[in-house]
Motif scaffolding. Structure first.
Motif, PDB file in Angstrom:
ATOM      1  N   GLU A  22      26.077  27.684  31.375  1.00 11.95           N
ATOM      2  CA  GLU A  22      26.948  27.774  30.193  1.00 11.95           C
ATOM      3  C   GLU A  22      27.929  28.941  30.341  1.00 11.95           C
ATOM      4  O   GLU A  22      29.103  28.821  30.014  1.00 11.95           O
ATOM      5  CB  GLU A  22      26.118  27.963  28.914  1.00 11.95           C
ATOM      6  CG  GLU A  22      25.215  26.797  28.563  1.00 11.95           C
ATOM      7  CD  GLU A  22      23.875  26.810  29.298  1.00 11.95           C
ATOM      8  OE1 GLU A  22      23.475  27.875  29.834  1.00 11.95           O
ATOM      9  OE2 GLU A  22      23.243  25.742  29.360  1.00 11.95           O
TER      10      GLU A  22
ATOM     11  N   ALA B 168      30.681  28.027  32.823  1.00  7.66           N
ATOM     12  CA  ALA B 168      31.680  27.137  32.237  1.00  7.66           C
ATOM     13  C   ALA B 168      32.630  27.923  31.334  1.00  7.66           C
ATOM     14  O   ALA B 168      33.856  27.740  31.385  1.00  7.66           O
ATOM     15  CB  ALA B 168      30.998  26.020  31.450  1.00  7.66           C
ATOM     16  N   SER B 169      32.078  28.807  30.522  1.00  3.35           N
ATOM     17  CA  SER B 169      32.883  29.631  29.631  1.00  3.35           C
ATOM     18  C   SER B 169      33.812  30.545  30.427  1.00  3.35           C
ATOM     19  O   SER B 169      35.001  30.685  30.102  1.00  3.35           O
ATOM     20  CB  SER B 169      31.957  30.450  28.734  1.00  3.35           C
ATOM     21  OG  SER B 169      32.671  31.386  27.994  1.00  3.35           O
ATOM     22  N   ARG B 170      33.284  31.145  31.468  1.00  4.29           N
ATOM     23  CA  ARG B 170      34.081  32.054  32.317  1.00  4.29           C
ATOM     24  C   ARG B 170      35.206  31.293  33.018  1.00  4.29           C
ATOM     25  O   ARG B 170      36.325  31.781  33.115  1.00  4.29           O
ATOM     26  CB  ARG B 170      33.152  32.726  33.338  1.00  4.29           C
ATOM     27  CG  ARG B 170      33.826  33.634  34.317  1.00  4.29           C
ATOM     28  CD  ARG B 170      34.203  34.930  33.675  1.00  4.29           C
ATOM     29  NE  ARG B 170      34.821  35.815  34.653  1.00  4.29           N
ATOM     30  CZ  ARG B 170      35.130  37.049  34.428  1.00  4.29           C
ATOM     31  NH1 ARG B 170      34.877  37.581  33.254  1.00  4.29           N
ATOM     32  NH2 ARG B 170      35.699  37.779  35.341  1.00  4.29           N
ATOM     33  N   LYS B 171      34.891  30.091  33.489  1.00  2.00           N
ATOM     34  CA  LYS B 171      35.891  29.264  34.178  1.00  2.00           C
ATOM     35  C   LYS B 171      37.060  28.950  33.239  1.00  2.00           C
ATOM     36  O   LYS B 171      38.223  29.043  33.627  1.00  2.00           O
ATOM     37  CB  LYS B 171      35.238  27.970  34.667  1.00  2.00           C
ATOM     38  CG  LYS B 171      36.121  27.112  35.527  1.00  2.00           C
ATOM     39  CD  LYS B 171      35.356  25.919  36.055  1.00  2.00           C
ATOM     40  CE  LYS B 171      36.214  25.117  37.001  1.00  2.00           C
ATOM     41  NZ  LYS B 171      35.476  24.005  37.600  1.00  2.00           N
ATOM     42  N   LYS B 172      36.736  28.605  31.992  1.00  3.01           N
ATOM     43  CA  LYS B 172      37.769  28.317  30.984  1.00  3.01           C
ATOM     44  C   LYS B 172      38.614  29.568  30.728  1.00  3.01           C
ATOM     45  O   LYS B 172      39.840  29.505  30.665  1.00  3.01           O
ATOM     46  CB  LYS B 172      37.106  27.843  29.699  1.00  3.01           C
ATOM     47  CG  LYS B 172      38.065  27.467  28.607  1.00  3.01           C
ATOM     48  CD  LYS B 172      37.331  27.027  27.362  1.00  3.01           C
ATOM     49  CE  LYS B 172      38.309  26.827  26.236  1.00  3.01           C
ATOM     50  NZ  LYS B 172      37.662  26.758  24.940  1.00  3.01           N
ATOM     51  N   LEU B 173      37.964  30.704  30.597  1.00  6.54           N
ATOM     52  CA  LEU B 173      38.647  31.969  30.352  1.00  6.54           C
ATOM     53  C   LEU B 173      39.584  32.333  31.507  1.00  6.54           C
ATOM     54  O   LEU B 173      40.716  32.755  31.292  1.00  6.54           O
ATOM     55  CB  LEU B 173      37.608  33.070  30.139  1.00  6.54           C
ATOM     56  CG  LEU B 173      38.003  34.309  29.364  1.00  6.54           C
ATOM     57  CD1 LEU B 173      38.547  33.962  27.991  1.00  6.54           C
ATOM     58  CD2 LEU B 173      36.806  35.242  29.223  1.00  6.54           C
TER      59      LEU B 173
ATOM     60  N   SER C  79      40.979  30.232  33.632  1.00  4.75           N
ATOM     61  CA  SER C  79      42.134  29.324  33.655  1.00  4.75           C
ATOM     62  C   SER C  79      43.161  29.724  32.586  1.00  4.75           C
ATOM     63  O   SER C  79      44.373  29.659  32.826  1.00  4.75           O
ATOM     64  CB  SER C  79      41.700  27.868  33.521  1.00  4.75           C
ATOM     65  OG  SER C  79      41.479  27.506  32.201  1.00  4.75           O
ATOM     66  N   GLU C  80      42.680  30.161  31.413  1.00  2.12           N
ATOM     67  CA  GLU C  80      43.597  30.666  30.370  1.00  2.12           C
ATOM     68  C   GLU C  80      44.321  31.916  30.862  1.00  2.12           C
ATOM     69  O   GLU C  80      45.524  32.088  30.621  1.00  2.12           O
ATOM     70  CB  GLU C  80      42.830  31.010  29.092  1.00  2.12           C
ATOM     71  CG  GLU C  80      42.335  29.830  28.315  1.00  2.12           C
ATOM     72  CD  GLU C  80      41.495  30.242  27.110  1.00  2.12           C
ATOM     73  OE1 GLU C  80      41.702  31.349  26.561  1.00  2.12           O
ATOM     74  OE2 GLU C  80      40.614  29.459  26.716  1.00  2.12           O
TER      75      GLU C  80
ATOM     76  N   GLU D 143      47.120  30.964  33.203  1.00  3.57           N
ATOM     77  CA  GLU D 143      48.252  30.431  32.435  1.00  3.57           C
ATOM     78  C   GLU D 143      49.093  31.565  31.842  1.00  3.57           C
ATOM     79  O   GLU D 143      50.321  31.556  31.928  1.00  3.57           O
ATOM     80  CB  GLU D 143      47.771  29.521  31.307  1.00  3.57           C
ATOM     81  CG  GLU D 143      47.319  28.165  31.749  1.00  3.57           C
ATOM     82  CD  GLU D 143      46.769  27.344  30.592  1.00  3.57           C
ATOM     83  OE1 GLU D 143      47.199  27.558  29.432  1.00  3.57           O
ATOM     84  OE2 GLU D 143      45.904  26.498  30.854  1.00  3.57           O
TER      85      GLU D 143
ATOM     86  N   ASN E 137      43.615  37.159  21.682  1.00  7.59           N
ATOM     87  CA  ASN E 137      42.953  36.152  20.852  1.00  7.59           C
ATOM     88  C   ASN E 137      43.220  36.352  19.375  1.00  7.59           C
ATOM     89  O   ASN E 137      42.707  35.622  18.560  1.00  7.59           O
ATOM     90  CB  ASN E 137      41.433  36.169  21.103  1.00  7.59           C
ATOM     91  CG  ASN E 137      41.103  35.738  22.516  1.00  7.59           C
ATOM     92  OD1 ASN E 137      41.930  35.151  23.198  1.00  7.59           O
ATOM     93  ND2 ASN E 137      39.888  36.032  22.941  1.00  7.59           N
TER      94      ASN E 137
END
Length: 182
Positions: free
Chosen positions: A136, A139-144, A146-147, A150, A181
């Motif tokens: 988990e 997955a959270s780190r991967k999303k962070l 990628s943001e 960007e 954020n």
């Protein structure tokens, strides 16, 4: 009078005990307690683990000596246990990460603080050190991340990084930090 109080108190205790047993039987079933203890234990175990990515794999290698060399570059000499490659051995050029355990989470923190120094050392520019995360958390780190990529590509004049699970922007002109954020 004391006989009545004792009898009343005993009845009250029995009914409270029965009510408690009835309300907690599902919430605190033995299986749930065991699962909660296992989860906490695994998390505690992970806090003492470090994962190193990007270390080339060779036949008959000694993972411990490779990790020792990397930590030597960071001027760290912790006692290590359970040092090994993780994952399936692939026939392709994929490089498996190395996981090792140290005595305390404080040592892990110390290693992670110094890890970015590897970017500046020839031969270690593609080596990355990270804590051992749960699926988990990964997955959270991967999303962070990628943001973060960007934001960096959309605003190349600013400096963005991740701190305490948030993307932070460094305002170079005023040298102040601000969370993105908000």
């Amino acid at each position: 009078s004391s006989g009545i109080n004792a009898e009343y108190g005993e009845t009250e205790l029995k009914s409270y005990s029965a009510a408690l047993r009835k309300s907690c039987s599902t919430a605190l079933s033995p299986q749930k307690i065991v699962a909660a203890v296992k989860k906490v234990t695994k998390e505690e175990d992970r806090t003492k683990d470090v994962i190193i990515f990007g270390v080339p794999e060779e036949k008959g290698e000694c993972a411990t000596s490779k990790v020792t060399d990397i930590l030597h570059q960071l001027e760290e000499k912790p006692q290590m246990t359970d040092c090994r490659r993780i994952g399936q051995q692939a026939t392709s050029a994929a490089v498996r990460p190395i996981r090792f355990r140290v005595r305390s989470s404080d040592i892990v923190t110390q290693i992670l603080r110094k890890a970015k120094r590897l970017r500046e050392i020839e031969g270690y520019k593609t080596v990355y050190i990270s804590p051992n995360r749960t699926p988990e958390e990964r997955a959270s780190r991967k999303k962070l991340v990628s943001e973060l990529k960007e934001k960096r590509s959309g605003d190349p004049n600013s400096r963005y990084f991740i701190r305490k699970g948030e993307i932070v922007k460094l305002d170079i002109e005023s040298l102040s930090f601000s969370s993105t954020n908000s």
